[in-house]
Design an enzyme around this catalytic site. Structure first.
Site, PDB file in Angstrom:
ATOM      1  N   THR A  27       0.853  -1.191   0.000  1.00 38.02           N
ATOM      2  CA  THR A  27       0.000   0.000   0.000  1.00 38.02           C
ATOM      3  C   THR A  27       0.884   1.236   0.000  1.00 38.02           C
ATOM      4  O   THR A  27       2.095   1.152   0.165  1.00 38.02           O
ATOM      5  CB  THR A  27      -0.918   0.040   1.242  1.00 38.02           C
ATOM      6  OG1 THR A  27      -0.097   0.101   2.416  1.00 38.02           O
ATOM      7  CG2 THR A  27      -1.815  -1.180   1.318  1.00 38.02           C
ATOM      8  N   ALA A  60       3.504  -1.241   4.809  1.00 32.40           N
ATOM      9  CA  ALA A  60       2.846  -0.030   5.300  1.00 32.40           C
ATOM     10  C   ALA A  60       3.859   1.110   5.218  1.00 32.40           C
ATOM     11  O   ALA A  60       4.928   1.039   5.822  1.00 32.40           O
ATOM     12  CB  ALA A  60       2.379  -0.232   6.737  1.00 32.40           C
ATOM     13  N   VAL A  86       7.785  -2.266   7.037  1.00 30.91           N
ATOM     14  CA  VAL A  86       7.821  -0.808   7.004  1.00 30.91           C
ATOM     15  C   VAL A  86       8.399  -0.347   5.667  1.00 30.91           C
ATOM     16  O   VAL A  86       9.536  -0.664   5.313  1.00 30.91           O
ATOM     17  CB  VAL A  86       8.658  -0.246   8.167  1.00 30.91           C
ATOM     18  CG1 VAL A  86       8.685   1.286   8.103  1.00 30.91           C
ATOM     19  CG2 VAL A  86       8.086  -0.716   9.507  1.00 30.91           C
ATOM     20  N   LYS A  87       7.598   0.405   4.946  1.00 34.74           N
ATOM     21  CA  LYS A  87       7.972   0.876   3.612  1.00 34.74           C
ATOM     22  C   LYS A  87       8.617   2.254   3.735  1.00 34.74           C
ATOM     23  O   LYS A  87       8.002   3.201   4.231  1.00 34.74           O
ATOM     24  CB  LYS A  87       6.714   0.927   2.732  1.00 34.74           C
ATOM     25  CG  LYS A  87       6.950   0.961   1.235  1.00 34.74           C
ATOM     26  CD  LYS A  87       5.599   0.817   0.534  1.00 34.74           C
ATOM     27  CE  LYS A  87       5.741   0.809  -0.971  1.00 34.74           C
ATOM     28  NZ  LYS A  87       4.403   0.725  -1.619  1.00 34.74           N
ATOM     29  N   VAL A  88       9.872   2.349   3.287  1.00 37.21           N
ATOM     30  CA  VAL A  88      10.696   3.541   3.504  1.00 37.21           C
ATOM     31  C   VAL A  88      11.201   4.074   2.165  1.00 37.21           C
ATOM     32  O   VAL A  88      11.659   3.291   1.322  1.00 37.21           O
ATOM     33  CB  VAL A  88      11.898   3.192   4.409  1.00 37.21           C
ATOM     34  CG1 VAL A  88      12.751   4.427   4.668  1.00 37.21           C
ATOM     35  CG2 VAL A  88      11.424   2.577   5.729  1.00 37.21           C
TER      36      VAL A  88
END
Length: 217
Positions: A27, A60, A86-88
């Site tokens: 997402t 996310a 965790v999308k960075v």
């Protein structure tokens, strides 16, 4: 190659899951906004709902761009569910944060990747996943699939463990080409996944079988 669906729409996630081929979900803030999900509490609740639907990694995305805030936001996201990744973003402070998350057992997805150099940095920092945006690369008259192949070759030579998660998929052919190029994961809209089902000879053959079956009744 694993299949992730790129959406925040729960009904689409459910439909892909019911196909039996879904391995995870990605997402981003744009997809959340598209579903009308606003506010931190609503967003966190939505991620939890997705995690309860799909037994796989759920990316996310943080919206912070400085190191301390990325860490704070990432910790909060990771606390939602063990499957949260965790999308960075691929920025200097993002790489620093990915290294910290990696050292502390939090899975990460380095996003907005457009070059092999960026892919090397993400892998060195210990990213779990790397997201090259092949559709957006194609939009600039470069070949996104070539980038997937280049990164796959580098990772193989160097022994990097980061998984290549091909993103910005526009059609079913992109999925096939990503598989050929060595992507570990492909994330795409539901329409692209369903597009893999389609072939005119399948439709013609099925119609003929059904027609002939009537003659045996």
């Amino acid at each position: 190659m694993k299949f992730f669906i790129d959406t925040a729409n729960l009904s689409q996630i459910r439909e892909a899951h019911e196909l039996g081929i879904l391995d995870g979900v990605t997402t981003n803030p744009s997809l959340m906004a598209k579903e009308g999900i606003k506010g931190e509490a609503a967003i966190l609740y939505h991620y939890k709902a997705i995690c309860e639907m799909v037994d796989g990694d759920i990316s996310a995305e943080v919206i912070s761009t400085d190191y301390a805030s990325i860490l704070e936001e990432g910790k909060k996201l990771a606390a939602i569910h063990p499957n949260i990744v965790v999308k960075v973003p691929m920025i200097k402070d993002g790489i620093k944060a990915i290294k910290w998350f990696s050292d502390n057992g939090i899975k990460t997805n380095c996003t907005l990747v457009f070059s092999a150099g960026q892919a090397i940095l993400a892998a060195k920092a210990g990213a779990t996943y790397l997201s090259p945006f092949i559709g957006r690369i194609d939009d600039t008259n470069w070949d996104g699939i070539d980038l997937i192949a280049q990164i796959a070759n580098i990772y193989s030579i160097q022994g990097f463990k980061t998984q290549i998660l091909a993103a910005s998929i526009r059609n079913a052919l992109h999925i096939v080409k990503c598989a050929e190029a060595g992507a570990d994961v492909c994330t795409c809209p539901l329409d692209s996944i369903l597009g893999l089902l389609k072939h005119p000879l399948t439709d013609i053959g099925l119609a003929k079988f059904l027609e002939d079956a009537k003659k045996t009744v």
